[in-house]
Design a protein around this motif. Structure first.
Motif, mmCIF file in Angstrom:
data_model
loop_
_atom_site.group_PDB
_atom_site.id
_atom_site.type_symbol
_atom_site.label_atom_id
_atom_site.label_comp_id
_atom_site.label_asym_id
_atom_site.label_seq_id
_atom_site.Cartn_x
_atom_site.Cartn_y
_atom_site.Cartn_z
ATOM 1 N N GLY A 88 49.676 43.700 42.033
ATOM 2 C CA GLY A 88 49.374 42.731 40.977
ATOM 3 C C GLY A 88 48.289 41.770 41.421
ATOM 4 O O GLY A 88 47.353 41.472 40.667
ATOM 5 N N GLY A 89 48.379 41.298 42.658
ATOM 6 C CA GLY A 89 47.353 40.417 43.204
ATOM 7 C C GLY A 89 46.007 41.120 43.323
ATOM 8 O O GLY A 89 44.956 40.534 43.028
ATOM 9 N N VAL A 92 44.408 41.376 39.845
ATOM 10 C CA VAL A 92 43.816 40.096 39.437
ATOM 11 C C VAL A 92 42.483 39.895 40.149
ATOM 12 O O VAL A 92 41.468 39.560 39.523
ATOM 13 N N LEU A 96 38.685 39.719 38.389
ATOM 14 C CA LEU A 96 37.845 38.526 38.560
ATOM 15 C C LEU A 96 36.517 38.870 39.235
ATOM 16 O O LEU A 96 35.454 38.388 38.817
ATOM 17 N N HIS A 109 39.215 43.340 30.032
ATOM 18 C CA HIS A 109 39.312 42.511 31.235
ATOM 19 C C HIS A 109 40.421 41.476 31.078
ATOM 20 O O HIS A 109 41.213 41.255 32.002
ATOM 21 N N LEU A 113 43.761 41.437 33.315
ATOM 22 C CA LEU A 113 44.004 40.220 34.078
ATOM 23 C C LEU A 113 45.424 39.718 33.815
ATOM 24 O O LEU A 113 46.161 39.380 34.746
ATOM 25 N N GLY A 116 47.907 41.995 35.490
ATOM 26 C CA GLY A 116 47.970 41.713 36.926
ATOM 27 C C GLY A 116 48.817 40.492 37.236
ATOM 28 O O GLY A 116 49.639 40.504 38.154
ATOM 29 N N PHE A 117 48.622 39.420 36.456
ATOM 30 C CA PHE A 117 49.444 38.224 36.643
ATOM 31 C C PHE A 117 50.907 38.521 36.347
ATOM 32 O O PHE A 117 51.805 38.061 37.070
#
Length: 141
Positions: A88-89, A92, A96, A109, A113, A116-117
């Motif tokens: 997940g990190g 993200v 980015l 995107h 994003l 992922g969070f």
């Protein structure tokens, strides 16, 4: 419910990243000829350090694709959610960095994003509820 959602997210991202990585790998020759390939064009790379999508494709396939599929297998075997939290990190960070390098983004995107969070946060929650210790941390007894 949370574990099933996390399992679905890891599987969804893993399969999608493997497919996206393969598309990026296969795009180098058409892009060398000045063509576009499945929505990818050479002009997308003008503000990046890359001349082809090969390196980003390899990262996408190996790290986000196979990493998330590995996290899925670990969760199915009821091991832990640490790899899913790391994935997940990574997702993200990937989004980015990608938006920064491409100097713009789109709805996909934003969607990934948020995914992922959600993957990071849900994994962290499951780890805390299950009282799992972080590997190699000082709190292990």
């Amino acid at each position: 419910m949370g574990k099933w959602l996390l399992l679905f997210i890891a599987l969804f991202v893993g399969l999608g990243a493997c497919a996206g990585g393969m598309i990026a790998w296969l795009s180098w020759q058409p892009l060398e000829n000045g063509d576009t390939y499945m929505g990818l064009s050479h002009t997308m790379l003008r503000h990046t350090p890359f001349s082809t999508f090969l390196v980003p494709g390899i990262f996408l396939f190996l790290v986000l694709g196979l990493g998330n599929l590995s996290a899925t297998l670990l969760m199915i075997r009821k091991k832990d959610s640490y790899l899913s939290m790391c994935m997940g990190g990574c997702l993200v960070a990937w989004i980015l960095i990608q938006v920064g390098m491409l100097r713009g983004g789109n709805g996909l995107h934003v969607f990934f994003l948020l995914i992922g969070f959600l993957q990071f946060g849900l994994s962290r929650h499951i780890i805390r509820v299950a009282h799992q210790h972080i590997p190699l941390s000082a709190h292990q007894n």
